[in-house]
Design an enzyme around this catalytic site. Structure first.
Site, PDB file in Angstrom:
ATOM      1  N   HIS A  85      12.319 -72.337  25.291  1.00 17.23           N
ATOM      2  CA  HIS A  85      11.296 -71.308  25.449  1.00 17.23           C
ATOM      3  C   HIS A  85      10.008 -71.800  24.833  1.00 17.23           C
ATOM      4  O   HIS A  85       9.996 -72.307  23.715  1.00 17.23           O
ATOM      5  CB  HIS A  85      11.732 -70.008  24.749  1.00 17.23           C
ATOM      6  CG  HIS A  85      10.695 -68.940  24.865  1.00 17.23           C
ATOM      7  ND1 HIS A  85      10.600 -68.119  25.964  1.00 17.23           N
ATOM      8  CD2 HIS A  85       9.661 -68.597  24.063  1.00 17.23           C
ATOM      9  CE1 HIS A  85       9.568 -67.313  25.816  1.00 17.23           C
ATOM     10  NE2 HIS A  85       8.985 -67.577  24.667  1.00 17.23           N
ATOM     11  N   ASP A 164      13.188 -54.248  25.388  1.00 13.39           N
ATOM     12  CA  ASP A 164      12.048 -55.146  25.203  1.00 13.39           C
ATOM     13  C   ASP A 164      11.028 -54.989  26.321  1.00 13.39           C
ATOM     14  O   ASP A 164       9.824 -55.045  26.088  1.00 13.39           O
ATOM     15  CB  ASP A 164      12.509 -56.604  25.118  1.00 13.39           C
ATOM     16  CG  ASP A 164      11.301 -57.529  25.034  1.00 13.39           C
ATOM     17  OD1 ASP A 164      10.566 -57.408  24.036  1.00 13.39           O
ATOM     18  OD2 ASP A 164      11.053 -58.300  25.971  1.00 13.39           O
ATOM     19  N   ARG A 171       3.256 -52.576  23.731  1.00 11.76           N
ATOM     20  CA  ARG A 171       2.507 -53.390  22.755  1.00 11.76           C
ATOM     21  C   ARG A 171       1.248 -53.961  23.378  1.00 11.76           C
ATOM     22  O   ARG A 171       0.204 -54.068  22.734  1.00 11.76           O
ATOM     23  CB  ARG A 171       3.392 -54.539  22.241  1.00 11.76           C
ATOM     24  CG  ARG A 171       4.481 -54.063  21.296  1.00 11.76           C
ATOM     25  CD  ARG A 171       5.546 -55.129  21.120  1.00 11.76           C
ATOM     26  NE  ARG A 171       4.989 -56.383  20.678  1.00 11.76           N
ATOM     27  CZ  ARG A 171       5.488 -57.583  20.982  1.00 11.76           C
ATOM     28  NH1 ARG A 171       6.571 -57.696  21.734  1.00 11.76           N
ATOM     29  NH2 ARG A 171       4.918 -58.678  20.544  1.00 11.76           N
ATOM     30  N   SER A 186      11.371 -59.980  20.376  1.00  9.62           N
ATOM     31  CA  SER A 186      11.199 -59.865  21.830  1.00  9.62           C
ATOM     32  C   SER A 186      11.716 -61.126  22.526  1.00  9.62           C
ATOM     33  O   SER A 186      12.522 -61.063  23.462  1.00  9.62           O
ATOM     34  CB  SER A 186       9.706 -59.653  22.122  1.00  9.62           C
ATOM     35  OG  SER A 186       9.425 -59.834  23.472  1.00  9.62           O
ATOM     36  N   LYS A 190      15.931 -61.667  24.453  1.00 10.66           N
ATOM     37  CA  LYS A 190      16.170 -62.100  25.834  1.00 10.66           C
ATOM     38  C   LYS A 190      16.970 -63.396  25.866  1.00 10.66           C
ATOM     39  O   LYS A 190      17.872 -63.570  26.692  1.00 10.66           O
ATOM     40  CB  LYS A 190      14.835 -62.254  26.572  1.00 10.66           C
ATOM     41  CG  LYS A 190      14.198 -60.908  26.890  1.00 10.66           C
ATOM     42  CD  LYS A 190      12.776 -61.024  27.402  1.00 10.66           C
ATOM     43  CE  LYS A 190      11.807 -61.359  26.309  1.00 10.66           C
ATOM     44  NZ  LYS A 190      10.403 -61.161  26.589  1.00 10.66           N
TER      45      LYS A 190
HETATM   46  N1  URA Z   1       6.696 -63.443  24.834  1.00  9.44           N
HETATM   47  C1  URA Z   1       7.617 -62.463  24.780  1.00  9.44           C
HETATM   48  O1  URA Z   1       8.569 -62.464  25.533  1.00  9.44           O
HETATM   49  N2  URA Z   1       7.442 -61.482  23.883  1.00  9.44           N
HETATM   50  C2  URA Z   1       6.405 -61.445  23.023  1.00  9.44           C
HETATM   51  O2  URA Z   1       6.328 -60.538  22.230  1.00  9.44           O
HETATM   52  C3  URA Z   1       5.470 -62.477  23.086  1.00  9.44           C
HETATM   53  C4  URA Z   1       5.642 -63.476  24.007  1.00  9.44           C
END
Ligand code: URA
Length: 434
Positions: A85, A164, A171, A186, A190
């Site tokens: 990621h 999320d 947010r 967050s 995932k």
């Molecule tokens: N990417 C995400 O998936 N969540 C965040 O809060 C910031 C970047």
């Protein structure tokens, strides 16, 4: 009678208390089912941004978000899994060559990706520039593709961490994206729900990144590594530079073309360096130590996986990529050495040209973007091309040019700036569990 109420939880965090496990479980479950209102969650998110969370709270918050949806399971695959990621940057096309490369080395790569918002591009937007390619796969198709080809890049289904999805949208419009506990939970909810066995995080730092300074980037990396490790996922983070954009292109089709160059054994040195560094980490995390990813780029096996991966999702890897209808060349105003190229300036220019979107759901242009013809450290000559701006809508050029203003410095030969110039390392540090 409910176990808690939203005002009690908000007031606790507002007053600087640590939330209990049961307060966290309650608030996430009830926000997901609509009992806790958006305005209440907004207040709580702001209290978290201002007062923070300790590691126990962040881990519990992450677990509660995972529990809000489904978990995927790759245990039936015959190979280990590894994912990566990136926290997002300009010209960051690394997933495109990396996923097939790591698959060519014997590890399955389930890469659930997103679309871009703002100045950083989205992996799915880039791949959608390939004629026919589709991002949506069922879980069963994803598993079958992982087993047969070893790599999948596709859209995350709506079943993973739905809490999320709701919270991130909130947010975005309440000035609470930047809270490290919320970013870390967050991202990691995932990734953990996705079920990868190991994970490499590319945490970007610099003008073009979420995290502009090293201490905050390190804190985010340490928090995410602790969350992954605590959940049984082998997790490592690299802190990498994002003050300069990656490679020579920022846009959708042009980044696909650059990725294919890397898969063909060429491409810009920094893109190759980061792809190979991340591949080594993913292989190590998956327990593979006897394969050199650089060789798999050189011998064409990563390219073979790329083509199979694109075809499996109905794309034609050999079809010509879309091109923009209009181009505008910016020439170097002076002769000398390029000593700075600002990632944010380039990212904003690409976005304003139509490569990115200003609001969720908007269309992006496949051919739009920016090509830069020199990287920091290179000599440039007055009047020769420095940038090529690409778009279907020429009325976009002026605003893109405005974002490039002040976004680069050319220093004359022999000047103090040239003498002092030293290339920043691309990989700044490596963060492992303590
Ligand atoms: N990417 C995400 O998936 N969540 C965040 O809060 C910031 C970047």
């Amino acid at each position: 009678m409910s176990e808690h109420d939203a005002v009690e939880v908000i007031a606790a965090k507002r007053d600087g208390a640590a939330l209990s496990d049961s307060q966290i479980d309650w608030v996430i479950a009830n926000y997901t089912n609509g009992e806790v209102a958006d305005e209440q969650m907004s207040a709580l998110a702001m209290a978290i941004l201002l007062n923070g969370m300790d590691r126990r709270e962040i881990a519990r918050w992450t677990q509660a978000m995972i529990a809000s949806g489904e978990r995927m399971d790759f245990s039936s695959l015959s190979r280990p899994t590894a994912d990566k990621h990136s926290t997002g940057g300009v010209g960051d096309k690394i997933t495109l060559p990396l996923a097939p490369l790591v698959a060519a080395c014997g590890v399955a790569v389930p890469q659930l990706s997103g679309r871009g918002l703002g100045h950083t591009g989205g992996t799915l937007d880039k791949l959608e520039a390939i004629p026919g390619w589709r991002a949506a796969l069922s879980n069963a198709d994803m598993l079958a593709q992982l087993q047969e080809i070893g790599a999948v890049i596709c859209a995350a289904g709506s079943g993973l961490a739905p809490a999320d999805k709701k919270l991130y949208a909130l947010r975005d419009v309440t000035g609470t994206v930047e809270a490290i506990p919320l970013i870390a939970s967050s991202i990691m909810s995932k990734k953990i729900a996705e079920g990868t066995g190991s994970l490499v995080l590319d945490v970007k730092v610099g003008t073009g990144a979420f995290m502009k300074d090293l201490p905050r980037a390190r804190e985010l990396a340490e928090t995410m590594v602790a969350l992954g490790t605590g959940a049984g996922v082998h997790t490592v983070a690299l802190l990498t530079d994002m003050s300069t954009p990656l490679g020579l292109t920022a846009g959708n089709a042009i980044e696909v073309a650059e990725s294919v160059e890397v898969l063909a054994g060429g491409g810009p040195a920094d893109v190759v360096e980061l792809t190979v560094a991340l591949a080594r980490e993913m292989l190590a995390g998956a327990g593979i130590s006897d394969v050199d990813p650089a060789e798999k780029l050189a011998d064409g096996s990563a390219m073979d996986v790329w083509k199979a991966m694109i075809r499996a999702q109905d794309g034609d890897p050999d079809a010509p990529l879309p091109t923009a209808r209009e181009e505008h060349v910016v020439t170097a105003p002076t002769t000398g050495r390029l000593v700075r190229l600002d990632a944010m300036a380039v990212g904003m220019a690409a976005w304003r040209l139509g490569a990115g979107r200003a609001r969720q759901g908007a269309e992006v242009q496949a051919g739009a973007g920016v090509v830069w013809h020199a990287r920091p450290g290179d000599e440039v000559r007055q009047g020769t091309p420095l940038f090529t701006l690409l778009t279907d809508e020429p009325e976009r050029f002026d605003r893109a040019l405005a974002s490039l203003e002040g976004g680069f410095d050319i220093a004359p030969a022999g000047s103090a700036e040239v003498t002092a110039y030293a290339a920043e390392p691309l990989v700044i540090d490596r963060v492992v569990a303590d």
